[in-house]
Design a protein around this motif. Structure first.
Motif, PDB file in Angstrom:
ATOM      1  N   PHE A  65       4.766  -2.439  13.037  1.00  0.00           N
ATOM      2  CA  PHE A  65       4.943  -3.803  12.547  1.00  0.00           C
ATOM      3  C   PHE A  65       6.323  -4.032  11.938  1.00  0.00           C
ATOM      4  O   PHE A  65       6.523  -4.966  11.170  1.00  0.00           O
ATOM      5  N   LYS A  66       7.260  -3.129  12.280  1.00  0.00           N
ATOM      6  CA  LYS A  66       8.687  -3.313  11.966  1.00  0.00           C
ATOM      7  C   LYS A  66       8.954  -3.369  10.463  1.00  0.00           C
ATOM      8  O   LYS A  66       9.808  -4.145   9.988  1.00  0.00           O
ATOM      9  N   LEU A  67       8.238  -2.546   9.706  1.00  0.00           N
ATOM     10  CA  LEU A  67       8.438  -2.485   8.268  1.00  0.00           C
ATOM     11  C   LEU A  67       9.366  -1.323   7.921  1.00  0.00           C
ATOM     12  O   LEU A  67       9.108  -0.176   8.302  1.00  0.00           O
ATOM     13  N   ASP A  68      10.426  -1.595   7.217  1.00  0.00           N
ATOM     14  CA  ASP A  68      11.369  -0.563   6.780  1.00  0.00           C
ATOM     15  C   ASP A  68      10.806   0.151   5.550  1.00  0.00           C
ATOM     16  O   ASP A  68      10.636  -0.453   4.491  1.00  0.00           O
ATOM     17  N   ILE A  69      10.514   1.429   5.700  1.00  0.00           N
ATOM     18  CA  ILE A  69      10.026   2.221   4.563  1.00  0.00           C
ATOM     19  C   ILE A  69      10.953   3.409   4.309  1.00  0.00           C
ATOM     20  O   ILE A  69      10.533   4.414   3.740  1.00  0.00           O
ATOM     21  N   SER A  70      12.207   3.274   4.703  1.00  0.00           N
ATOM     22  CA  SER A  70      13.149   4.384   4.561  1.00  0.00           C
ATOM     23  C   SER A  70      13.363   4.783   3.103  1.00  0.00           C
ATOM     24  O   SER A  70      13.768   5.921   2.819  1.00  0.00           O
ATOM     25  N   HIS A  71      13.106   3.868   2.168  1.00  0.00           N
ATOM     26  CA  HIS A  71      13.303   4.172   0.747  1.00  0.00           C
ATOM     27  C   HIS A  71      12.142   4.957   0.150  1.00  0.00           C
ATOM     28  O   HIS A  71      12.247   5.439  -0.983  1.00  0.00           O
ATOM     29  N   LEU A  72      11.046   5.096   0.887  1.00  0.00           N
ATOM     30  CA  LEU A  72       9.873   5.829   0.363  1.00  0.00           C
ATOM     31  C   LEU A  72      10.051   7.308   0.684  1.00  0.00           C
ATOM     32  O   LEU A  72       9.507   7.828   1.647  1.00  0.00           O
ATOM     33  N   THR A  73      10.801   7.983  -0.139  1.00  0.00           N
ATOM     34  CA  THR A  73      11.252   9.338   0.186  1.00  0.00           C
ATOM     35  C   THR A  73      10.114  10.338   0.276  1.00  0.00           C
ATOM     36  O   THR A  73      10.091  11.195   1.168  1.00  0.00           O
ATOM     37  N   ARG A  74       9.162  10.262  -0.627  1.00  0.00           N
ATOM     38  CA  ARG A  74       8.065  11.227  -0.605  1.00  0.00           C
ATOM     39  C   ARG A  74       7.129  10.941   0.569  1.00  0.00           C
ATOM     40  O   ARG A  74       6.678  11.875   1.253  1.00  0.00           O
ATOM     41  N   VAL A  75       6.827   9.688   0.825  1.00  0.00           N
ATOM     42  CA  VAL A  75       5.999   9.330   1.980  1.00  0.00           C
ATOM     43  C   VAL A  75       6.630   9.858   3.262  1.00  0.00           C
ATOM     44  O   VAL A  75       5.953  10.461   4.107  1.00  0.00           O
ATOM     45  N   ASN A  76       7.917   9.640   3.417  1.00  0.00           N
ATOM     46  CA  ASN A  76       8.597  10.095   4.630  1.00  0.00           C
ATOM     47  C   ASN A  76       8.663  11.611   4.727  1.00  0.00           C
ATOM     48  O   ASN A  76       8.552  12.177   5.822  1.00  0.00           O
ATOM     49  N   ALA A  77       8.822  12.281   3.598  1.00  0.00           N
ATOM     50  CA  ALA A  77       8.863  13.744   3.615  1.00  0.00           C
ATOM     51  C   ALA A  77       7.525  14.324   4.054  1.00  0.00           C
ATOM     52  O   ALA A  77       7.470  15.274   4.850  1.00  0.00           O
ATOM     53  N   LEU A 124       2.214   9.871  -4.997  1.00  0.00           N
ATOM     54  CA  LEU A 124       2.792  11.153  -4.594  1.00  0.00           C
ATOM     55  C   LEU A 124       3.841  11.626  -5.583  1.00  0.00           C
ATOM     56  O   LEU A 124       4.008  12.833  -5.804  1.00  0.00           O
ATOM     57  N   ALA A 125       4.560  10.692  -6.197  1.00  0.00           N
ATOM     58  CA  ALA A 125       5.590  11.053  -7.172  1.00  0.00           C
ATOM     59  C   ALA A 125       4.997  11.738  -8.396  1.00  0.00           C
ATOM     60  O   ALA A 125       5.698  12.482  -9.109  1.00  0.00           O
ATOM     61  N   LYS A 126       3.717  11.510  -8.654  1.00  0.00           N
ATOM     62  CA  LYS A 126       3.057  12.133  -9.799  1.00  0.00           C
ATOM     63  C   LYS A 126       2.651  13.583  -9.528  1.00  0.00           C
ATOM     64  O   LYS A 126       2.290  14.312 -10.449  1.00  0.00           O
ATOM     65  N   GLN A 127       2.693  13.992  -8.261  1.00  0.00           N
ATOM     66  CA  GLN A 127       2.278  15.339  -7.891  1.00  0.00           C
ATOM     67  C   GLN A 127       3.399  16.336  -8.198  1.00  0.00           C
ATOM     68  O   GLN A 127       4.554  16.104  -7.862  1.00  0.00           O
ATOM     69  N   THR A 128       3.035  17.424  -8.841  1.00  0.00           N
ATOM     70  CA  THR A 128       4.033  18.428  -9.245  1.00  0.00           C
ATOM     71  C   THR A 128       3.797  19.773  -8.559  1.00  0.00           C
ATOM     72  O   THR A 128       4.388  20.772  -8.947  1.00  0.00           O
ATOM     73  N   HIS A 129       2.965  19.797  -7.522  1.00  0.00           N
ATOM     74  CA  HIS A 129       2.609  21.063  -6.885  1.00  0.00           C
ATOM     75  C   HIS A 129       3.751  21.669  -6.079  1.00  0.00           C
ATOM     76  O   HIS A 129       3.768  22.875  -5.836  1.00  0.00           O
ATOM     77  N   GLY A 130       4.707  20.849  -5.637  1.00  0.00           N
ATOM     78  CA  GLY A 130       5.844  21.373  -4.894  1.00  0.00           C
ATOM     79  C   GLY A 130       5.571  21.659  -3.436  1.00  0.00           C
ATOM     80  O   GLY A 130       6.454  22.140  -2.712  1.00  0.00           O
ATOM     81  N   GLY A 131       4.362  21.374  -2.957  1.00  0.00           N
ATOM     82  CA  GLY A 131       4.025  21.613  -1.563  1.00  0.00           C
ATOM     83  C   GLY A 131       4.566  20.521  -0.655  1.00  0.00           C
ATOM     84  O   GLY A 131       4.998  19.451  -1.111  1.00  0.00           O
ATOM     85  N   GLY A 153       0.805  -1.214   0.000  1.00  0.00           N
ATOM     86  CA  GLY A 153       0.000   0.000   0.000  1.00  0.00           C
ATOM     87  C   GLY A 153       0.838   1.264   0.000  1.00  0.00           C
ATOM     88  O   GLY A 153       0.557   2.218  -0.752  1.00  0.00           O
ATOM     89  N   LEU A 154       1.870   1.295   0.828  1.00  0.00           N
ATOM     90  CA  LEU A 154       2.695   2.500   0.887  1.00  0.00           C
ATOM     91  C   LEU A 154       3.556   2.658  -0.359  1.00  0.00           C
ATOM     92  O   LEU A 154       3.880   3.790  -0.750  1.00  0.00           O
ATOM     93  N   GLU A 155       3.927   1.566  -0.998  1.00  0.00           N
ATOM     94  CA  GLU A 155       4.606   1.669  -2.302  1.00  0.00           C
ATOM     95  C   GLU A 155       3.682   2.357  -3.309  1.00  0.00           C
ATOM     96  O   GLU A 155       4.126   3.210  -4.092  1.00  0.00           O
ATOM     97  N   ALA A 156       2.413   1.983  -3.300  1.00  0.00           N
ATOM     98  CA  ALA A 156       1.444   2.633  -4.198  1.00  0.00           C
ATOM     99  C   ALA A 156       1.297   4.104  -3.853  1.00  0.00           C
ATOM    100  O   ALA A 156       1.216   4.962  -4.751  1.00  0.00           O
ATOM    101  N   CYS A 157       1.261   4.415  -2.561  1.00  0.00           N
ATOM    102  CA  CYS A 157       1.160   5.815  -2.141  1.00  0.00           C
ATOM    103  C   CYS A 157       2.366   6.616  -2.616  1.00  0.00           C
ATOM    104  O   CYS A 157       2.233   7.762  -3.069  1.00  0.00           O
ATOM    105  N   GLU A 158       3.546   6.026  -2.502  1.00  0.00           N
ATOM    106  CA  GLU A 158       4.762   6.698  -2.977  1.00  0.00           C
ATOM    107  C   GLU A 158       4.653   7.020  -4.466  1.00  0.00           C
ATOM    108  O   GLU A 158       5.005   8.121  -4.913  1.00  0.00           O
TER     109      GLU A 158
END
Length: 216
Positions: free
Chosen positions: A180-192, A148-155, A140-145
């Protein structure tokens, strides 16, 4: 006066807390402990409010509402400032779709009743349940990433310069990923987006560990 029935660790109740904080809406709170006594949500008194036996439930002047997304949209229509959904109908549909990736497709698979069923019917221990949640939260979070990558608003937030329904759903799901101990450090936009939200009091104060019914 608005009265909320919830539980500190529930992702759905977490969403509602954020929305109430963003709106600045005063409310009372009753904890519905999802573990104590086999689950207080299963009691006849709570089932009278919500036959699904799920939190949250909201009461307001005789009105009873359930399902977090429905409650958040009711709040947005009842207390329109600040808006949690965009005025543009096309963008509004995108925001709703993003929120539903989490609330409709990811969160139900990590719900307590599902995890309890895996344990009771199939003997799943905590490691197996963690692996189950990691699989579905990760997808699910991969899909969210990607969305979010498609958004160009810059906000700083999911769909612009201010937080809304999408951010309200994303933050509790990121919390659950850590739980649940899932590493999502590579999801840069989600984390931002998560980090930007945590800098806001409305999000920070809604954290599970800060709630009156919080437990270790």
């Amino acid at each position: 006066m608005i009265h909320v029935h919830g539980y500190f660790r529930s992702s759905s109740a977490y969403r509602l807390r954020i929305a109430l904080n963003l709106k600045g809406v005063a409310h009372d709170f009753t904890s519905v402990h999802l573990r104590r006594g086999g689950g207080e949500q299963k009691s006849p008194a709570f089932r009278a409010l919500n036959p699904q036996a799920l939190v949250p439930a909201l009461e307001a002047d005789g009105l009873v509402l359930t399902q977090s997304l429905a409650i958040v949209e009711w709040l947005d229509e009842t207390y329109p400032d600040p808006a949690l959904l965009p005025a543009d109908k096309d963008l509004r549909a995108q925001v709703r779709a993003f929120a539903q990736v989490i609330a409709c497709d990811v969160h139900p698979l990590q719900n307590l009743r599902v995890l309890d069923y895996l344990e009771q019917q199939f003997g799943a221990d905590q490691a197996v349940k963690d692996a189950w949640c990691q699989r579905w939260i990760g997808d699910g979070l991969e899909a969210c990433e990607a969305l979010l990558a498609k958004q160009t608003h810059g906000g700083a937030f999911c769909f612009g310069d201010t937080p809304g329904l999408a951010d309200i759903c994303l933050v509790p799901q990121v919390f659950s990923a850590a739980r649940f101990k899932l590493d999502i450090s590579h999801l840069t936009r989600v984390n931002a987006v998560y980090d930007a939200c945590q800098r806001l009091t409305a999000f920070a104060d809604a954290a599970p560990g800060l709630q009156p019914d919080a437990e270790p």
